[in-house]
Design a protein around this motif. Structure first.
Motif, PDB file in Angstrom:
ATOM      1  N   MET A   1      15.036  13.067  -5.356  1.00 35.25           N
ATOM      2  CA  MET A   1      14.360  11.788  -5.467  1.00 35.25           C
ATOM      3  C   MET A   1      15.062  10.945  -6.530  1.00 35.25           C
ATOM      4  O   MET A   1      15.219  11.362  -7.666  1.00 35.25           O
ATOM      5  CB  MET A   1      12.900  12.017  -5.860  1.00 35.25           C
ATOM      6  N   VAL A 144      -0.126   5.658 -10.322  1.00 33.72           N
ATOM      7  CA  VAL A 144      -0.196   4.587  -9.340  1.00 33.72           C
ATOM      8  C   VAL A 144       0.954   3.613  -9.534  1.00 33.72           C
ATOM      9  O   VAL A 144       1.605   3.170  -8.586  1.00 33.72           O
ATOM     10  CB  VAL A 144      -1.550   3.857  -9.447  1.00 33.72           C
ATOM     11  N   PHE A 147       4.881   5.097  -8.712  1.00 33.17           N
ATOM     12  CA  PHE A 147       5.403   5.340  -7.376  1.00 33.17           C
ATOM     13  C   PHE A 147       4.917   4.244  -6.453  1.00 33.17           C
ATOM     14  O   PHE A 147       3.762   3.834  -6.528  1.00 33.17           O
ATOM     15  CB  PHE A 147       4.967   6.719  -6.903  1.00 33.17           C
ATOM     16  N   PRO A 148       5.799   3.770  -5.593  1.00 27.66           N
ATOM     17  CA  PRO A 148       5.476   2.593  -4.787  1.00 27.66           C
ATOM     18  C   PRO A 148       4.250   2.799  -3.921  1.00 27.66           C
ATOM     19  O   PRO A 148       3.989   3.904  -3.462  1.00 27.66           O
ATOM     20  CB  PRO A 148       6.716   2.412  -3.916  1.00 27.66           C
ATOM     21  N   ARG A 149       3.530   1.702  -3.768  1.00 24.53           N
ATOM     22  CA  ARG A 149       2.352   1.759  -2.913  1.00 24.53           C
ATOM     23  C   ARG A 149       2.797   1.763  -1.446  1.00 24.53           C
ATOM     24  O   ARG A 149       3.904   1.331  -1.131  1.00 24.53           O
ATOM     25  CB  ARG A 149       1.469   0.542  -3.188  1.00 24.53           C
ATOM     26  N   PRO A 150       1.932   2.252  -0.562  1.00 20.69           N
ATOM     27  CA  PRO A 150       2.344   2.394   0.830  1.00 20.69           C
ATOM     28  C   PRO A 150       2.778   1.077   1.454  1.00 20.69           C
ATOM     29  O   PRO A 150       3.646   1.059   2.318  1.00 20.69           O
ATOM     30  CB  PRO A 150       1.106   2.950   1.526  1.00 20.69           C
ATOM     31  N   ALA A 155       7.502   3.632   6.328  1.00 15.05           N
ATOM     32  CA  ALA A 155       6.960   4.933   6.721  1.00 15.05           C
ATOM     33  C   ALA A 155       8.085   5.946   6.841  1.00 15.05           C
ATOM     34  O   ALA A 155       9.184   5.617   7.279  1.00 15.05           O
ATOM     35  CB  ALA A 155       6.236   4.807   8.055  1.00 15.05           C
ATOM     36  N   VAL A 156       7.782   7.177   6.413  1.00 14.12           N
ATOM     37  CA  VAL A 156       8.808   8.222   6.431  1.00 14.12           C
ATOM     38  C   VAL A 156       9.021   8.699   7.865  1.00 14.12           C
ATOM     39  O   VAL A 156       8.060   8.965   8.556  1.00 14.12           O
ATOM     40  CB  VAL A 156       8.384   9.401   5.528  1.00 14.12           C
TER      41      VAL A 156
ATOM     42  N   VAL C 413      -2.398  12.946  -8.097  1.00 13.42           N
ATOM     43  CA  VAL C 413      -2.064  11.541  -7.852  1.00 13.42           C
ATOM     44  C   VAL C 413      -0.801  11.456  -6.991  1.00 13.42           C
ATOM     45  O   VAL C 413      -0.739  10.724  -6.000  1.00 13.42           O
ATOM     46  CB  VAL C 413      -1.857  10.808  -9.196  1.00 13.42           C
ATOM     47  N   GLN C 417      -0.485  10.042  -3.195  1.00 14.76           N
ATOM     48  CA  GLN C 417       0.444   8.982  -2.804  1.00 14.76           C
ATOM     49  C   GLN C 417       1.332   9.403  -1.642  1.00 14.76           C
ATOM     50  O   GLN C 417       1.591   8.622  -0.727  1.00 14.76           O
ATOM     51  CB  GLN C 417       1.293   8.581  -4.010  1.00 14.76           C
ATOM     52  N   GLY C 420      -0.820   9.200   1.289  1.00 11.57           N
ATOM     53  CA  GLY C 420      -1.019   7.794   1.613  1.00 11.57           C
ATOM     54  C   GLY C 420       0.162   7.228   2.378  1.00 11.57           C
ATOM     55  O   GLY C 420       0.004   6.496   3.348  1.00 11.57           O
ATOM     56  N   ARG C 421       1.349   7.589   1.921  1.00 12.90           N
ATOM     57  CA  ARG C 421       2.557   7.106   2.591  1.00 12.90           C
ATOM     58  C   ARG C 421       2.611   7.652   4.021  1.00 12.90           C
ATOM     59  O   ARG C 421       2.937   6.953   4.965  1.00 12.90           O
ATOM     60  CB  ARG C 421       3.784   7.588   1.810  1.00 12.90           C
ATOM     61  N   LYS C 424      -0.242   6.076   5.942  1.00 18.24           N
ATOM     62  CA  LYS C 424      -0.232   4.619   5.760  1.00 18.24           C
ATOM     63  C   LYS C 424      -1.604   4.082   5.361  1.00 18.24           C
ATOM     64  O   LYS C 424      -2.149   3.168   5.970  1.00 18.24           O
ATOM     65  CB  LYS C 424       0.242   3.933   7.049  1.00 18.24           C
ATOM     66  N   ILE C 431      -7.331   8.468  -5.635  1.00 14.91           N
ATOM     67  CA  ILE C 431      -6.843   8.756  -6.985  1.00 14.91           C
ATOM     68  C   ILE C 431      -7.966   8.558  -7.999  1.00 14.91           C
ATOM     69  O   ILE C 431      -8.143   9.358  -8.922  1.00 14.91           O
ATOM     70  CB  ILE C 431      -5.627   7.859  -7.303  1.00 14.91           C
TER      71      ILE C 431
END
Lengths: 156, 322, 446
Positions: A1, A144, A147-150, A155-156, C413, C417, C420-421, C424, C431
């Motif tokens: 990462m 929070v 790390f980037p918000r969704p 999308a992965v 957390v 996340q 969440g990713r 989506k 959290i």
């Protein structure tokens, strides 16, 4: 990462904030030391009162009264201890010079739940708890932020 | 079957058997010639076993353990030292009896309101061919006292009597009042009335006569005896009668719940000053009275009981020396 | 970021060979039976009896502080409970015998092929836990019952149905094993796809088909792999590897299973209840939890169940729902709910670590006493029987617990996340949930 520059910035910021929470001197309410005496009744498997609140520097005397079988009282952190038979009140005196929250426990096997016969000695403000709460809040917020918000990530 | 399979099965069986059988074998071997006594709170069965046999002159090996809370072990009317019987621990004791008879073993650490019911007996037989010593009946029986009756004080002092002040008038006192026989047979209030009626003491004020009573009571005890009494009171009595004698010990509520009565309040002059030492001796020896009072006859020697009684009166009288 | 341990031939042959494992098994089985024996015939005083001290202090400490976080199902690999049954089922202790024994070998019913039963058995044990963990005889009965159940199920059903579907411990070990830095995986999935006969699942002369009813070729998570090493023995293509990996590697693929989600709630909730009831200063709560059968105990049971199966999941549901609304997502809520519960896996594990640290450090001195005098018969095998009880490291406890809980929160957390990713959906409400329960736990323990 791989971390972006922005993330590194947040990590360092969070680290600094964490260090601040852990080490910052907190305003201490200074109370002149006094003599505090508590009559603590011990029965299977509880102390009454179970929570003793004193100020740092107080000379604390605990008069231990066992009301059913032989009990004891051992104060975590202070290592002070005493045992009392029913009918024979015994006093334990120590200077509460160490601030914080300390469990006290029965140190004479007094039945099944003996290992869980626990009370609490509160010396001044429980600063460790407040620092821990601060750290938990920091952990949540920085997690929070770090790390980037969704919404901003593919999308992965 | 393959050899390796046979070997592995043997290993499994051997391992399991070893671990299970060795402790049992060792325990069986260790237990030879030893009586193992388990202590439990009286509500869950008390001592187990609660009666054992022994021979005069033959050492009795005991292994004592508690199955619940802290207990203690002692044998009444013997000089065997008191030992603690701790939960999950073994205490080994060896006792040799010189005289045949029935001995009582009892718990020495309070383990609930029924602590005193935790008793057992050792039947010791054989040995001496001497005829048993004639036992004189206790004083309360000789005096024909009814220990179950109320014993209100016929008179009470207006201030706390002091043996120290009383000592100042001791020279005026006829020596017949100072005898052990007089002391044991009279309640303090009876003694007060006797002294008050004595013309030789007519010049004294009422409080000073009470001081003389305190002086008489103290002169029949010794500081050592009262100290011994205090120690025994703390261990055996204060859980019900209260550490300061107020009848308000930690078990007083449960005594009241069981019997409808409260343990005697020794700080109440109207009650204690009406009781003679002989009466108190009877109550201690026999117990009962519908108050849940234990009987201590098989446990305490006579002198021990007199020491406790000597201490009990200090709840009413100031002493010369503590 | 994986490092294969089995590439070292020493490691590999140690794991493949049946003898080292057998010696481990013998020691464990003997110790287990010894614990049952001490429980039945030793002193009834819990803190001086080997069974209670060994199981609930020593074993528990090793399990929750070391085995699970670092070795995942490492405990399952050496657990003695299924062994006798498995040996009867197989008709052998070592390699498969030339002639298979005739057993029922029934398939486990499809409806029960999940961990709901384990959720149930754990909850049952949890409701009686104050009695079980303080009473040697009850501990012995529970241990013996597990042994007999495992034997019975091995005779009736195929493979290890007890471990897989009933064992109260196995459920949470599996859940938390996802966080462990050790895994068993195949090296090359392609090899498995073309592999004929799949001996890792069906067995061969070299070993037994997977006792845990798992096809190694499809392994993506540690949850149901018991690390028994059979596939390492049966794989004809040398395609099985034991890897070191980063912590929590499995949590990147959130679970979609409600039974696993509820396992996470049960564990999280139980840790909080115990922190309050057992380590708190409230005597009435302790008595209520202990007096099985009384009205107070029923109250405790109701509160316990309501907290674990009601309050926690409901709050969590609200958090997930809020995230869904915020993200304007229309993913099925049930999936999202279970997926987000993955975030509670590291948190729950750390809750248990924090709770156990306090319990274990204050009572560890009993271990030395009970090892020297396992029955309370006055023995002194190692010279430590006369030690007096003494809590250890009481001053380090609070900082350690803080570190563990805050670390767990941070980990949770991160996991939220990732989830969440994946789904989506905005993870912030989840959290916040994690943060709130962590604050409660901090308040209870510190």
């Amino acid at each position: 990462m791989k971390l972006s520059r922005e993330q590194w910035f947040y990590i360092i910021l969070a680290g600094l904030a964490g260090a601040l929470i852990v080490f910052a001197p907190l305003p201490v309410r200074v109370a002149p030391p006094s003599q505090r005496t508590f009559r603590v009744e011990a029965s299977q498997f509880a102390y009454s009162p179970a929570v003793l609140t004193v100020n740092p520097g107080d000379t604390v005397t605990i008069e231990l009264v066992s009301t059913d079988v032989v009990h004891g009282l051992y104060v975590d952190g202070y290592g002070a201890s005493v045992t009392a038979d029913p009918g024979q009140t015994v006093s334990l005196t120590f200077i509460a010079n160490e601030p914080g929250s300390f469990r006290f426990r029965c140190n004479v096997t007094c039945g099944a739940l003996h290992p869980f016969m626990i009370g609490k000695l509160q010396v001044g403000t429980n600063t460790l708890l407040w620092r821990a709460v601060g750290l938990a809040l920091l952990a949540a917020f920085s997690g929070v932020a770090l790390f980037p918000r969704p919404a901003t990530v593919k999308a992965v | 079957m393959k050899r390796s399979e046979i070997l592995s099965r043997l290993l499994v069986i051997a391992g399991v058997l070893l671990v299970l059988s060795v402790p049992l074998a060792v325990h069986f071997y260790e237990g030879q010639g030893i009586v193992e006594i388990h202590g439990r709170m009286a509500e869950s069965g008390g001592w187990s076993p609660n009666s054992i046999h022994a021979q005069v002159g033959v050492p009795l090996h005991l292994r004592l353990t508690s199955d619940d809370v802290m207990h203690g072990f002692a044998i009444g009317q013997s000089d065997m030292p008191v030992v603690d019987v701790a939960p999950g621990k073994m205490t080994e004791v060896t006792i040799t009896f010189n005289k045949p008879g029935t001995y009582t073993y009892y718990c020495t650490r309070w383990c609930g309101p029924n602590h005193w019911r935790m008793r057992g007996t050792i039947e010791v037989s054989g040995g001496s061919s001497d005829a048993p010593q004639p036992v004189s009946p206790p004083l309360y029986m000789t005096l024909n006292l009814n220990i179950d009756a109320p014993h209100p004080a016929i008179a009470t002092p207006t201030e706390r009597p002091s043996a120290l002040r009383g000592a100042a008038f001791a020279a005026m006192l006829s020596s017949s009042y100072l005898t052990n026989d007089y002391y044991r047979a009279h309640s303090p209030s009876q003694a007060y009335l006797d002294l008050r009626a004595d013309p030789a003491l007519s010049s004294l004020s009422n409080p000073n006569v009470w001081d003389l009573v305190a002086y008489i009571w103290q002169s029949n005890t010794t500081p050592e005896g009262r100290a011994e009494g205090q120690r025994l009171f703390a261990r055996n009595c204060s859980a019900c009668h209260g550490e300061s004698g107020g009848g308000d010990g930690v078990f007083s509520a449960s005594v009241n719940a069981q019997t409808g009565k409260f343990p005697a309040n020794f700080t109440d002059p109207a009650s204690l000053l009406g009781a003679s030492p002989a009466l108190l001796q009877g109550k201690i020896l026999r117990g009962g009275m519908g108050t849940g009072m234990p009987y201590w006859g098989p446990i305490f020697e006579n002198e021990t009981i007199w020491s406790i009684i000597g201490y009990i009166y200090t709840f009413q009288f100031d002493e010369v020396q503590k | 970021m994986r490092s294969e341990l089995t590439r070292f031939s020493v490691v590999k042959s140690l794991l493949k060979n049946r003898w080292p494992q057998l010696f481990g098994f013998i020691v464990m089985l003997a110790g287990f039976l010894y614990a049952i024996m001490t429980g039945f015939i030793g002193t009834p005083v819990g803190n001086n009896n080997f069974s209670t001290v060994f199981v609930w202090i020593a074993w528990w400490a090793i399990l929750i502080l070391v085995a699970v976080p670092f070795f995942g199902r490492g405990w399952c690999a050496v657990c003695p409970i299924p062994l006798p049954g498995e040996w009867i089922q197989r008709g052998a202790i070592l390699e498969p015998p030339s002639r298979k024994p005739r057993r029922f070998n029934l398939r486990w019913p499809n409806k029960l092929r999940n961990i709901w039963l384990q959720n149930l058995t754990f909850t049952l044990v949890a409701l009686f836990s104050t009695v079980i963990l303080t009473t040697p005889k009850v501990t012995a009965v529970v241990l013996a019952a597990m042994l007999f159940l495992a034997v019975g199920m091995s005779i009736v059903f195929e493979r290890r149905t007890f471990c897989r579907y009933l064992c109260p411990v196995s459920g949470f070990i599996g859940l938390y094993a996802q966080t462990a830095p050790v895994e068993l995986r195949v090296k090359d999935k392609q090899v498995c796809i073309t592999c004929k006969g799949k001996p890792c699942y069906n067995g061969s002369a070299a070993g037994y088909g997977c006792p845990w009813d798992v096809f190694p070729g499809g392994l993506t998570k540690n949850t149901y792999c018991g690390l028994c090493m059979e596939c390492l023995r049966t794989c004809p293509n040398d395609n099985i590897a034991i890897n070191l990996r980063p912590f929590a590697a499995d949590l990147g693929q959130p679970s979609r299973k409600l039974d696993e989600a509820f396992k996470a709630f049960i564990m999280l909730g139980a840790a909080m209840v115990y922190a309050g009831v057992l380590l708190g200063p409230w005597g009435e709560l302790k008595s209520a939890a202990y007096s099985v059968g009384t009205v107070a105990w029923f109250g405790y049971v109701m509160a316990f169940l309501a907290f674990i199966f009601g309050l926690l999941p409901a709050l969590f549901w609200l958090a997930v729902k809020l995230g869904q609304v915020l993200s304007k997502s229309n993913v099925p809520a049930r999936h999202v709910f279970a997926a987000f519960a993955t975030a509670l896996v590291p948190l729950g594990l750390m809750f248990w670590v924090a709770f156990s640290l306090s319990f274990v450090l204050t009572n560890a001195s009993y271990i030395f006493i009970a090892f020297s005098d396992p029955f309370g018969w006055g023995w002194n095998l190692f010279g430590t029987a006369a030690l007096t009880w003494q809590p250890y490291l009481t001053t380090a406890l609070v900082p350690l617990q803080t570190l563990v809980l805050v670390g767990g929160l941070l980990w949770s957390v991160r996991t939220a996340q990732k989830v969440g990713r994946e789904v989506k959906i905005q993870p912030v409400p989840v959290i916040v949930f994690s943060m709130l329960v962590t604050l409660v736990m901090l308040g209870l323990l510190l």
